[in-house]
Design a protein around this motif. Structure first.
Motif, PDB file in Angstrom:
ATOM      1  N   ASP A  92       0.824  -1.204   0.000  1.00  0.00           N
ATOM      2  CA  ASP A  92       0.000   0.000   0.000  1.00  0.00           C
ATOM      3  C   ASP A  92       0.860   1.257   0.000  1.00  0.00           C
ATOM      4  O   ASP A  92       0.534   2.249  -0.640  1.00  0.00           O
ATOM      5  N   VAL A  93       1.985   1.203   0.738  1.00  0.00           N
ATOM      6  CA  VAL A  93       2.897   2.354   0.756  1.00  0.00           C
ATOM      7  C   VAL A  93       3.532   2.544  -0.616  1.00  0.00           C
ATOM      8  O   VAL A  93       3.737   3.663  -1.080  1.00  0.00           O
ATOM      9  N   ALA A  94       3.863   1.434  -1.283  1.00  0.00           N
ATOM     10  CA  ALA A  94       4.538   1.519  -2.573  1.00  0.00           C
ATOM     11  C   ALA A  94       3.608   1.932  -3.703  1.00  0.00           C
ATOM     12  O   ALA A  94       4.059   2.434  -4.740  1.00  0.00           O
ATOM     13  N   ARG A  95       2.298   1.737  -3.525  1.00  0.00           N
ATOM     14  CA  ARG A  95       1.351   2.094  -4.588  1.00  0.00           C
ATOM     15  C   ARG A  95       1.374   3.597  -4.844  1.00  0.00           C
ATOM     16  O   ARG A  95       1.452   4.393  -3.910  1.00  0.00           O
ATOM     17  N   PRO A  96       1.328   4.022  -6.121  1.00  0.00           N
ATOM     18  CA  PRO A  96       1.338   5.459  -6.415  1.00  0.00           C
ATOM     19  C   PRO A  96       0.204   6.194  -5.720  1.00  0.00           C
ATOM     20  O   PRO A  96      -0.888   5.649  -5.540  1.00  0.00           O
ATOM     21  N   LEU A  97       0.468   7.418  -5.322  1.00  0.00           N
ATOM     22  CA  LEU A  97      -0.549   8.269  -4.721  1.00  0.00           C
ATOM     23  C   LEU A  97      -1.397   8.840  -5.843  1.00  0.00           C
ATOM     24  O   LEU A  97      -0.922   9.617  -6.669  1.00  0.00           O
ATOM     25  N   ASN A  98      -2.671   8.444  -5.876  1.00  0.00           N
ATOM     26  CA  ASN A  98      -3.562   8.769  -6.979  1.00  0.00           C
ATOM     27  C   ASN A  98      -4.437   9.964  -6.621  1.00  0.00           C
ATOM     28  O   ASN A  98      -5.255   9.888  -5.702  1.00  0.00           O
ATOM     29  N   ILE A  99      -4.246  11.073  -7.330  1.00  0.00           N
ATOM     30  CA  ILE A  99      -4.933  12.327  -7.004  1.00  0.00           C
ATOM     31  C   ILE A  99      -5.659  12.850  -8.232  1.00  0.00           C
ATOM     32  O   ILE A  99      -5.096  12.896  -9.324  1.00  0.00           O
ATOM     33  N   THR A 100      -6.912  13.238  -8.054  1.00  0.00           N
ATOM     34  CA  THR A 100      -7.669  13.860  -9.137  1.00  0.00           C
ATOM     35  C   THR A 100      -8.071  15.269  -8.724  1.00  0.00           C
ATOM     36  O   THR A 100      -8.320  15.534  -7.544  1.00  0.00           O
ATOM     37  N   MET A 101      -8.091  16.173  -9.670  1.00  0.00           N
ATOM     38  CA  MET A 101      -8.466  17.555  -9.413  1.00  0.00           C
ATOM     39  C   MET A 101      -8.951  18.168 -10.713  1.00  0.00           C
ATOM     40  O   MET A 101      -8.736  17.601 -11.782  1.00  0.00           O
ATOM     41  N   THR A 102      -9.622  19.320 -10.626  1.00  0.00           N
ATOM     42  CA  THR A 102     -10.048  19.987 -11.846  1.00  0.00           C
ATOM     43  C   THR A 102      -8.826  20.465 -12.609  1.00  0.00           C
ATOM     44  O   THR A 102      -7.808  20.819 -12.006  1.00  0.00           O
ATOM     45  N   PRO A 103      -8.888  20.486 -13.939  1.00  0.00           N
ATOM     46  CA  PRO A 103      -7.751  20.980 -14.712  1.00  0.00           C
ATOM     47  C   PRO A 103      -7.348  22.403 -14.334  1.00  0.00           C
ATOM     48  O   PRO A 103      -6.164  22.730 -14.307  1.00  0.00           O
ATOM     49  N   HIS A 219     -16.264  24.733 -25.462  1.00  0.00           N
ATOM     50  CA  HIS A 219     -15.877  23.888 -24.332  1.00  0.00           C
ATOM     51  C   HIS A 219     -14.441  23.411 -24.535  1.00  0.00           C
ATOM     52  O   HIS A 219     -14.103  22.849 -25.582  1.00  0.00           O
ATOM     53  N   LEU A 220     -13.610  23.622 -23.516  1.00  0.00           N
ATOM     54  CA  LEU A 220     -12.181  23.327 -23.618  1.00  0.00           C
ATOM     55  C   LEU A 220     -11.672  22.676 -22.336  1.00  0.00           C
ATOM     56  O   LEU A 220     -12.293  22.814 -21.282  1.00  0.00           O
ATOM     57  N   PRO A 221     -10.509  22.005 -22.403  1.00  0.00           N
ATOM     58  CA  PRO A 221      -9.863  21.584 -21.149  1.00  0.00           C
ATOM     59  C   PRO A 221      -9.547  22.807 -20.301  1.00  0.00           C
ATOM     60  O   PRO A 221      -9.347  23.911 -20.832  1.00  0.00           O
ATOM     61  N   GLY A 222      -9.496  22.608 -18.994  1.00  0.00           N
ATOM     62  CA  GLY A 222      -9.333  23.723 -18.076  1.00  0.00           C
ATOM     63  C   GLY A 222      -8.152  24.625 -18.372  1.00  0.00           C
ATOM     64  O   GLY A 222      -8.257  25.857 -18.343  1.00  0.00           O
ATOM     65  N   TYR A 223      -6.976  24.017 -18.661  1.00  0.00           N
ATOM     66  CA  TYR A 223      -5.791  24.845 -18.892  1.00  0.00           C
ATOM     67  C   TYR A 223      -5.936  25.681 -20.163  1.00  0.00           C
ATOM     68  O   TYR A 223      -5.402  26.799 -20.253  1.00  0.00           O
TER      69      TYR A 223
END
Length: 301
Positions: A92-103, A219-223
């Motif tokens: 579990d420690v080795a698993r990548p930290l998976n983060i989602t957020m708005t663009p 409509h576009l990606p956030g960036y």
């Protein structure tokens, strides 16, 4: 397995601790319970088996032959459990930290700072997913979602991280000297809106504006929305905090602005329960970055 044929796990843990320490008091300290509680667990285990397992010896205790035999099996079983748990925790420690957020949050707030986290925590592998899509939390999946809203997502923990005014903005090169006095004055402008969001419709509805015809919306990606607004490709409704440097420099105009609604803003959203070490480290870093940002803002006043 017939679980009713086995004694309770607590009694077996108490017995194993007594067998290792040869003391009821020491076993209690190991398990953070009282001497009396350990004694009760041992009596319960002996009653379940119909065997005497422990006898007094001097100032401590010793095991009977039956106790020695039980300890051999219990110790082996607990060793297997401990090894399996350690392996799972390590995975579990080795698993990548998976983060989602708005663009928009990713490009405007997170990415300019993320290198600081990588330098401080080179052992944490990051998986960043900028997306307007609301992703479901599942074991082994998303660890953290950074989302804009009121923080009332059922079944999840939400910590208010960043409050910001909501503003309709346009580049100075697009607006020029034209006076924008009422929301209807914006209907003739092209609008840029992030994929999967409906800020424009929500804002128009709050103003009581009914468009005369179909609006010119891209409509576009956030960036790309933010960059398009900076170039003068259209106006947009967004969190003001992302464009404050452009506003301060005079490159961007705030056409309309709504104050902060209590509890509304960007939240750090997680599943309830224990957080794994990489997530704890990231949350602590996020808070430190916010404190640093607030400190700089205070110095500028």
């Amino acid at each position: 397995m017939d679980w009713r044929s086995l004694p309770s796990l607590n009694s077996l843990k108490a017995f194993a601790a007594v067998a290792e320490t040869k003391s009821l008091s020491a076993a209690g300290r190991e398990l953070n319970v009282t001497h009396a509680a350990i004694s009760q667990q041992i009596r319960s285990l002996e009653a379940f088996l119909g065997l005497q397992l422990v006898v007094r010896e001097g100032r401590g205790v010793a095991l009977t032959p039956e106790g020695d035999r039980l300890f051999e099996g219990v110790s082996s079983g607990f060793d297997t459990i401990r090894e399996t748990v350690d392996d799972l925790l390590q995975d579990d420690v080795a698993r990548p930290l998976n983060i989602t957020m708005t663009p928009s949050f990713a490009i405007s707030w997170l990415m300019p700072r993320i290198n600081d986290f990588r330098l401080k925590h080179p052992d944490v592998e990051l998986m960043l997913n900028p997306s307007a899509e609301v992703v479901e939390f599942r074991p082994g999946g998303i660890d953290l979602a950074i989302r804009f809203g009121k923080g009332d997502w059922p079944g999840l923990e939400a910590e208010l991280f960043l409050t910001t005014n909501f503003a309709v903005v346009g580049a100075s090169c697009l607006i020029g000297d034209r006076k924008i006095e009422k929301p209807e004055d914006l209907l003739d402008y092209p609008w840029l809106q992030e994929y999967g969001t409906n800020e424009l419709a929500v804002w128009m509805e709050r103003q009581g504006v009914v468009p005369r015809g179909k609006l010119n919306i891209t409509h576009l990606p956030g960036y790309m929305v933010l960059e398009g607004v900076r170039r003068g490709d259209g106006i947009s409704a967004t969190a003001k905090t992302f464009l404050e440097p452009d506003i301060a420099a005079g490159n961007m105009k705030v056409l309309f602005e709504e104050g902060v609604y209590p509890g509304t803003g960007y939240h750090l959203v997680t599943r309830p329960g224990q957080k794994r070490p990489p997530l704890k480290a990231f949350l602590k870093w996020m808070r430190s970055m916010r404190a640093e940002q607030e400190s700089r803002s205070g110095e500028d006043l």
